[in-house]
Design a protein around this motif. Structure first.
Motif, short mmCIF file in Angstrom:
data_model
loop_
_atom_site.label_atom_id
_atom_site.label_comp_id
_atom_site.label_asym_id
_atom_site.label_seq_id
_atom_site.Cartn_x
_atom_site.Cartn_y
_atom_site.Cartn_z
N MET A 145 0.28 -0.84 0.15
CA MET A 145 -0.33 0.21 -0.07
C MET A 145 0.93 1.10 0.49
O MET A 145 1.90 1.68 0.33
CB MET A 145 -1.20 -0.08 1.36
CG MET A 145 -1.81 1.29 1.66
SD MET A 145 -2.88 0.47 2.64
CE MET A 145 -3.99 -0.12 2.11
N ALA A 150 -1.52 -4.38 4.41
CA ALA A 150 -1.60 -4.64 3.78
C ALA A 150 -3.31 -5.63 3.34
O ALA A 150 -3.20 -7.45 3.98
CB ALA A 150 -0.82 -5.41 3.50
N GLY A 151 -3.94 -6.01 2.15
CA GLY A 151 -5.33 -6.44 2.30
C GLY A 151 -6.50 -5.80 2.18
O GLY A 151 -7.69 -6.49 2.49
N VAL A 152 -6.33 -5.03 3.46
CA VAL A 152 -7.49 -4.06 4.32
C VAL A 152 -8.11 -3.40 2.85
O VAL A 152 -7.46 -2.39 2.33
CB VAL A 152 -6.71 -3.59 5.20
CG1 VAL A 152 -8.22 -2.69 5.66
CG2 VAL A 152 -6.89 -4.71 6.41
N ASP A 153 -9.90 -3.71 2.71
CA ASP A 153 -10.22 -2.35 2.13
C ASP A 153 -10.73 -1.23 2.77
O ASP A 153 -10.67 -1.17 3.20
CB ASP A 153 -11.66 -3.18 1.56
CG ASP A 153 -12.18 -2.37 0.56
OD1 ASP A 153 -11.73 -1.81 -0.33
OD2 ASP A 153 -13.50 -2.90 0.50
N ASP A 154 -10.17 0.25 2.14
CA ASP A 154 -9.95 1.09 2.47
C ASP A 154 -10.79 1.73 1.36
O ASP A 154 -11.80 2.95 2.08
CB ASP A 154 -8.70 2.21 2.41
CG ASP A 154 -8.09 1.99 1.08
OD1 ASP A 154 -9.24 1.92 -0.54
OD2 ASP A 154 -6.96 2.94 0.57
#
Length: 218
Positions: A1, A161-165
């Protein structure tokens, strides 16, 4: 990110760390009837300068800057009467001071929510008006001196990393209770107080959103 943490905010957090400053009031030199002349009388001619400053969306605007050479104390003032530099429209709050209502640069969303005594909304991040918050209810919506509070929050951390913002990005309203705001460690980056246009008609003054009347914003 992509790293999005604001280095400028980090510097302001350091500057704002000691919470010893008195709470500002919407009166006196910062009252709606103030002027450039009153700012000079209060802060000294050598500490007051008026000219074009950066605004939103790459535009410039006229403003008076007080303490331009001291980052911790510096703040800007805008005028309803730009020709005479009178009728204060808005002022920013220095990083070293406390805004009306107890808000201060560096506070978290949760801390501001506690001061407001109820949740509020802010705009999603990473665009020109990202992180902006106003108050149409709660303690911060009704401050002494007929002034309105506007804040800009800025994330100080990246999401894992991988978290939907998606819920906190772009031109959308985000509830102050959104858990991602905690993960981002979003904090107050800037504070602006504003006043209704004294020359507006009653109909115009009653038509503003959030603040209950027409107010200027930098």
């Amino acid at each position: 990110m992509i790293q999005r943490t604001s280095a400028a905010l980090a510097a302001l957090l350091v500057a704002a760390a000691p919470v010893a400053a008195a709470e500002l009031t919407c009166s006196g030199a910062l009252g709606p009837d103030s002027s450039e002349a009153r700012l000079i009388e209060t802060y000294g001619k050598e500490n007051v300068t008026t000219g074009e400053v950066p605004g939103a969306e790459g535009e410039t605007m006229l403003a008076t800057t007080v303490f331009p050479n001291d980052e911790a104390k510096s703040f800007q003032v805008g005028w309803w009467d730009e020709e005479r530099h009178e009728q204060l429209a808005w002022f920013t709050v220095p990083a070293s001071d406390v805004a009306p209502g107890g808000v201060q640069v560096g506070q978290t969303v949760a801390e501001v929510q506690a001061l407001n005594d109820e949740p509020f909304t802010l705009l999603g991040f990473y665009w020109d008006y990202g992180g902006t918050a106003g108050f149409d209810s709660g303690k911060l919506a009704s401050l002494p001196g007929d002034c309105s509070l506007s804040l800009t929050f800025q994330p100080t951390k990246d999401l894992a990393a991988g978290v939907d913002d998606t819920p906190v990005v772009g031109d959308k309203e985000v509830a102050s209770t959104e858990p991602l705001l905690v993960d981002l460690d979003a904090r107050v980056e800037s504070i602006t107080m504003s006043y209704p246009d004294p020359n507006a008609s009653e109909e115009e003054a009653g038509g503003g959103e959030e603040t209950g009347g027409e107010t200027a914003q930098p």
